[in-house]
Design an enzyme around this catalytic site. Structure first.
Site, PDB file in Angstrom:
ATOM      1  N   HIS A 138       3.111 103.650  70.893  1.00 20.18           N
ATOM      2  CA  HIS A 138       4.275 102.941  70.343  1.00 20.18           C
ATOM      3  C   HIS A 138       3.877 101.528  69.921  1.00 20.18           C
ATOM      4  O   HIS A 138       4.180 101.081  68.806  1.00 20.18           O
ATOM      5  CB  HIS A 138       5.365 102.921  71.418  1.00 20.18           C
ATOM      6  CG  HIS A 138       6.565 102.112  71.093  1.00 20.18           C
ATOM      7  ND1 HIS A 138       7.811 102.677  70.877  1.00 20.18           N
ATOM      8  CD2 HIS A 138       6.754 100.771  70.987  1.00 20.18           C
ATOM      9  CE1 HIS A 138       8.688 101.710  70.633  1.00 20.18           C
ATOM     10  NE2 HIS A 138       8.067 100.542  70.696  1.00 20.18           N
ATOM     11  N   GLU A 139       3.169 100.813  70.794  1.00 21.10           N
ATOM     12  CA  GLU A 139       2.787  99.430  70.492  1.00 21.10           C
ATOM     13  C   GLU A 139       1.714  99.368  69.406  1.00 21.10           C
ATOM     14  O   GLU A 139       1.729  98.463  68.567  1.00 21.10           O
ATOM     15  CB  GLU A 139       2.309  98.725  71.766  1.00 21.10           C
ATOM     16  CG  GLU A 139       3.351  98.631  72.862  1.00 21.10           C
ATOM     17  CD  GLU A 139       4.649  97.976  72.398  1.00 21.10           C
ATOM     18  OE1 GLU A 139       4.598  97.066  71.541  1.00 21.10           O
ATOM     19  OE2 GLU A 139       5.722  98.380  72.893  1.00 21.10           O
ATOM     20  N   HIS A 142       3.467  99.579  66.204  1.00 18.80           N
ATOM     21  CA  HIS A 142       3.972  98.261  65.790  1.00 18.80           C
ATOM     22  C   HIS A 142       2.868  97.465  65.097  1.00 18.80           C
ATOM     23  O   HIS A 142       3.097  96.810  64.072  1.00 18.80           O
ATOM     24  CB  HIS A 142       4.459  97.470  67.012  1.00 18.80           C
ATOM     25  CG  HIS A 142       5.855  97.787  67.445  1.00 18.80           C
ATOM     26  ND1 HIS A 142       6.926  97.841  66.585  1.00 18.80           N
ATOM     27  CD2 HIS A 142       6.371  98.033  68.690  1.00 18.80           C
ATOM     28  CE1 HIS A 142       8.029  98.114  67.257  1.00 18.80           C
ATOM     29  NE2 HIS A 142       7.714  98.246  68.533  1.00 18.80           N
ATOM     30  N   GLU A 189      11.967  99.900  66.314  1.00 20.71           N
ATOM     31  CA  GLU A 189      11.661 100.631  67.542  1.00 20.71           C
ATOM     32  C   GLU A 189      11.688 102.141  67.313  1.00 20.71           C
ATOM     33  O   GLU A 189      10.916 102.888  67.926  1.00 20.71           O
ATOM     34  CB  GLU A 189      12.664 100.252  68.634  1.00 20.71           C
ATOM     35  CG  GLU A 189      12.446  98.881  69.227  1.00 20.71           C
ATOM     36  CD  GLU A 189      11.129  98.797  69.966  1.00 20.71           C
ATOM     37  OE1 GLU A 189      10.981  99.474  70.996  1.00 20.71           O
ATOM     38  OE2 GLU A 189      10.233  98.073  69.506  1.00 20.71           O
TER      39      GLU A 189
END
Length: 372
Positions: A138-139, A142, A189
């Site tokens: 997930h990060e 980003h 997100e």
């Protein structure tokens, strides 16, 4: 020092996506919210000013001095996950990663020039290996999408808004930009959740992780299907008053509600778009310069149109009725806000052609085709 090596990645076989563009997994609402943010009056001025003023060097020194840097010698399992995630998404430079002492489960990707990933001890202690792998992915998502720049500005402006709150009108302009940044970040997100799934390639682990973030380390007391049913109940429950309360509840948040994130991710995991990515058919980074902006706009507009058409939320259903040319809008507004009380007090119980009307929120035969 930034690690650029992908050697000794974990051995579990996972699909890799060489040259993948962030366009492959970005949620349409993410892109459209970012466009709206960039068009906000004063945003360009603030962005250019802060780009040179934000103390990024100080931020990096702070984490270096007061957190634990992930490496082969410290939190080695997280180091393996990070390199694995960068390998799968083909992120050339592996960003520095730190573990910060904080019982609140959280993770973030920040930085103006180069991204830094920070996870809290509360998150590390809460999640198992596969759940944590999805978070690391997930990060990294980003980072690949370039979200860290706007996230850093959001953190800075949020702190600044608190400091200038006592100045008359000094907080108004800042909070307008903060509100727009939060709206975009909530949508970003959803994109990063998709990146986490592409890295972990285990939808059940992604669901478990979101459930634990919502309900703590009591997995034996929770159930994925029941958790997703909450999201469905949240979306379609109540009347227009509840729809307004949902908007007010989410405005101060940086993240979407956890059940909503779980439902969105589960829905995407079952789409043809996801399967095409897993089969190796996805937009490449070297094609980004040729990507059509108008196509992105059309995709975002189509997404919102589909959302309005299929949503079970009372407000969205009303918007769909209005867009579809439904009659008696005043009566619909009254009945939606009062839970149908208007009809009970003598509102029309027939369709526009005089035939008996259906349950509250439905129309007679003439209206049906237009709604569809």
């Amino acid at each position: 020092m930034t690690d650029t090596s992908h050697e000794n990645v974990p051995s579990r076989a996972r699909r890799r996506f060489p040259g993948i563009s962030s366009r492959a997994y970005e949620h349409p609402a993410d892109r459209s919210a970012l466009v709206a943010l960039r068009r906000l009056t004063g945003f360009d001025t603030v962005f250019k000013a802060l780009s040179g003023l934000l103390p990024e060097r100080s931020l990096r020194l702070l984490f270096l001095s007061d957190s634990v840097r992930v490496s082969e010698a410290q939190f080695a399992h997280l180091h393996d996950m990070l390199r694995d995630a960068c390998y799968i998404l083909d992120l050339e430079k592996v960003p520095p990663m730190y573990v910060k002492q904080d019982p609140q489960p959280n993770a973030m990707c920040i930085g103006m020039d180069e991204p830094i990933i920070v996870v809290t001890t509360g998150l590390v202690e809460l999640l198992d290996e596969e759940e944590m792998r999805a978070v690391v992915g997930h990060e990294v998502g980003h980072a690949l999408s370039g979200h860290s720049v706007y996230r850093t500005i959001l953190l800075f402006l949020t702190n600044l808004a608190v400091k200038v709150a006592w100045i008359p009108l000094g907080n108004v302009a800042i909070m307008a930009i903060v509100t727009a940044l939060r709206e975009w970040f909530r949508k970003s997100e959803l994109s990063a959740d998709r990146a986490g799934l592409l890295v972990g390639q285990d939808i059940q682990a992604s669901m478990r992780g979101l459930m634990k973030i919502a309900g703590g380390n009591h997995l034996h007391e929770m159930n994925v299907d029941a958790f997703l049913a909450q999201a469905d109940e949240y979306e379609k429950g109540g009347d227009l008053r509840d729809s307004v309360l949902k908007i007010l509840n989410v405005l101060p948040r940086s993240h979407p509600f956890t059940t909503v994130r779980a439902a969105e991710l589960k829905k995407w995991s079952e789409t043809r778009d996801f399967q095409r990515i897993m089969d190796g058919h996805y937009p490449r980074r070297d094609e980004d310069k040729d990507a059509s902006v108008s196509d992105s706009f059309r995709e975002s507009a189509s997404h919102y149109a589909d959302t309005v058409r299929t949503s079970k939320d009372p407000l969205m259903k009303l918007v769909g009725d209005i867009a579809g040319g439904a009659g008696d809008l005043g009566g619909k507004l009254r009945d939606k806000f009062t839970g149908g009380a208007g009809a009970a007090r003598g509102g029309s119980a027939t369709g526009s052609d005089g035939t008996p009307g259906g349950p509250e929120g439905t129309e007679g035969p003439e209206e049906g085709p237009r709604k569809a």
